[in-house]
Motif scaffolding. Sequence first.
Motif, PDB file in Angstrom:
ATOM      1  N   PHE A 160     116.436  48.133 118.906  1.00 48.02           N
ATOM      2  CA  PHE A 160     115.806  47.548 120.083  1.00 48.02           C
ATOM      3  C   PHE A 160     115.559  46.058 119.876  1.00 48.02           C
ATOM      4  N   LYS A 161     115.792  45.269 120.908  1.00 48.01           N
ATOM      5  CA  LYS A 161     115.348  43.883 120.894  1.00 48.01           C
ATOM      6  C   LYS A 161     113.860  43.861 121.217  1.00 48.01           C
ATOM      7  N   ALA A 162     113.166  42.849 120.713  1.00 49.48           N
ATOM      8  CA  ALA A 162     111.707  42.816 120.842  1.00 49.48           C
ATOM      9  C   ALA A 162     111.270  42.755 122.296  1.00 49.48           C
ATOM     10  N   ARG A 163     112.038  42.066 123.149  1.00 50.31           N
ATOM     11  CA  ARG A 163     111.688  41.967 124.565  1.00 50.31           C
ATOM     12  C   ARG A 163     112.664  42.785 125.392  1.00 50.31           C
ATOM     13  N   GLN A 164     112.120  43.575 126.286  1.00 48.30           N
ATOM     14  CA  GLN A 164     112.908  44.388 127.205  1.00 48.30           C
ATOM     15  C   GLN A 164     112.555  44.001 128.635  1.00 48.30           C
ATOM     16  N   TRP A 176     108.565  43.221 129.003  1.00 43.70           N
ATOM     17  CA  TRP A 176     107.493  43.686 128.134  1.00 43.70           C
ATOM     18  C   TRP A 176     108.001  43.673 126.691  1.00 43.70           C
ATOM     19  N   CYS A 177     107.094  43.736 125.743  1.00 39.58           N
ATOM     20  CA  CYS A 177     107.455  43.773 124.325  1.00 39.58           C
ATOM     21  C   CYS A 177     107.401  45.218 123.834  1.00 39.58           C
ATOM     22  N   VAL A 178     108.315  45.562 122.934  1.00 42.37           N
ATOM     23  CA  VAL A 178     108.376  46.921 122.398  1.00 42.37           C
ATOM     24  C   VAL A 178     108.294  46.870 120.876  1.00 42.37           C
ATOM     25  N   ASN A 179     108.038  48.039 120.288  1.00 50.33           N
ATOM     26  CA  ASN A 179     108.074  48.167 118.835  1.00 50.33           C
ATOM     27  C   ASN A 179     109.460  48.653 118.408  1.00 50.33           C
ATOM     28  N   LEU A 215     110.053  41.788 116.413  1.00 49.56           N
ATOM     29  CA  LEU A 215     110.066  43.225 116.648  1.00 49.56           C
ATOM     30  C   LEU A 215     109.120  43.862 115.640  1.00 49.56           C
ATOM     31  N   VAL A 216     108.001  44.357 116.125  1.00 51.83           N
ATOM     32  CA  VAL A 216     106.988  44.953 115.255  1.00 51.83           C
ATOM     33  C   VAL A 216     107.442  46.356 114.856  1.00 51.83           C
ATOM     34  N   ARG A 217     107.370  46.632 113.568  1.00 55.60           N
ATOM     35  CA  ARG A 217     107.851  47.913 113.074  1.00 55.60           C
ATOM     36  C   ARG A 217     106.813  49.014 113.240  1.00 55.60           C
ATOM     37  N   VAL A 242     108.966  51.630 122.227  1.00 56.07           N
ATOM     38  CA  VAL A 242     107.808  51.961 123.057  1.00 56.07           C
ATOM     39  C   VAL A 242     107.061  50.669 123.385  1.00 56.07           C
ATOM     40  N   ARG A 243     106.665  50.525 124.629  1.00 51.19           N
ATOM     41  CA  ARG A 243     105.978  49.310 125.079  1.00 51.19           C
ATOM     42  C   ARG A 243     104.646  49.154 124.365  1.00 51.19           C
ATOM     43  N   ARG A 244     104.382  47.920 123.883  1.00 53.17           N
ATOM     44  CA  ARG A 244     103.154  47.646 123.146  1.00 53.17           C
ATOM     45  C   ARG A 244     102.377  46.467 123.739  1.00 53.17           C
ATOM     46  N   THR A 245     102.806  45.974 124.910  1.00 55.73           N
ATOM     47  CA  THR A 245     102.086  44.898 125.603  1.00 55.73           C
ATOM     48  C   THR A 245     102.040  45.214 127.085  1.00 55.73           C
TER      49      THR A 245
END
Length: 327
Positions: A118-122, A130-133, A152-154, A137-140
Motif C-alpha cells: 500500500f502507498k501511504a496515501r490513498q 486519507w492515510c493508511v497503515n 507508511l506506518v507499519r 486500513v485508514r488511520r487518519t
Amino acid sequence: MARGPGLPPPPPRPLPLLLLLLLHLAAVTRHAAAQDNCTCPTNKMTVCGPDGPGGRCQCRALGSGAVVDCTTLTSKCLLLKARMSSTKSGRGLVRPSEHAIVDNDGLYDPDCDQEGRFKARQCNQTSVCWCVNSVGVRRTDKGDQSLRCDELVRTHHILIDLRHRPAARAFNHSELDAALRRLFRDRYRLQPRFLAAVHYEEPTIQIELRQNSSQKVPGDVDIADAAYYFERDIKGESLFAGSGDMDVRVRGEPLHVERTLIYYLDEQPPQFSMKRLTPGLVAVIVVVALAVVAGVVVLVVSNRRKAGKYKKVEAKELGELRNAPSQ
C-alpha cells in the motif's frame, strides 16, 4: 553379410512415418498439459500463461497486472485491487489497545507501489484522500488532495478475535493452540515466531500476530497478508486455487467460526479527530458532559446552602451569647 575391416557402417534407417507422427503428437500433448497446469496455487485471482513461446508459466494479478510469486502469499494491496477488478467485471482474553483500529471502511480500490504494498496515501475517484497503515486500513480523517502522508506506518500487532459455534464440549486450549499454529505455518507459510499467542475462553478465540520492521526479513510472509488470507478463508472465500475450504479440526472436531473481528495496532498511534466518532457516540459523550456539569452545579449550590445554614447557626449562637445573663 559380413563387412570387411575398415568399411564404414551402413547409414541409419529412417524412422517410420507413423513413429514420427506419434512422437510429435506426444510432444504437443506434453506442451498442452504444461499450459493447463499453468496456475497460481496461492492466488486464484490471477491470469496465467507462458511468458513467451514455450516459456515458463507466469501469473499476473487481476486489476494491476503485476507479476506475482506463486510460491508465497500475494500482498493484500494487490488482492484488494483484484477483488475490485472482479467486482467491476492464551487463556485469558486480550483487551485491544486503546490505539487499535478496525477496518470499518470496507472494500476500496487501493494504490499499490512496485512491490505490491500500500502507498501511504490513498484517494478515491472524488479526490477524497486519507492515510493508511501497512495493512491498508485508514488511520487518519479523510481530507482533500492536499493531505500529506509522510510515511507508511507499519502495523506490528494484529489481534484476530473469533467466536466459534457451540461444540459438544469446550476445546482443550493446548490442542486448539497447536491446531491454529499448524494452520498458519502450513497453509499461510507464516514463520512460527510471528504467531505470538493463542488465547481461549469458550466460545472466544484470540490469535495474536506480531512482526515489527526489524524482525521481518526478505522472504518472510507479512502478518498483514497472512491475516487477510485467514479472514477470506473464515468467510468461505478462499484465495487459494483448487485447495478447497479451510478445514481446522481440534481433536477431530471441526472448528466453525461464526464471528470475526480484527484489530490492528500500528507502531504509531492513529490520528483521528472527533469527526471519526459516530453521531450516537457523540450524543453519549455530550450527555455525559452535561451530567458532569449538572453534578458540579448541584454540588456548588449544595455547598452554598450549607454555608448559609452555618452562617445562620453562627448568628443565632452569637445572639444567644449576647442575651445570656452575666454571672
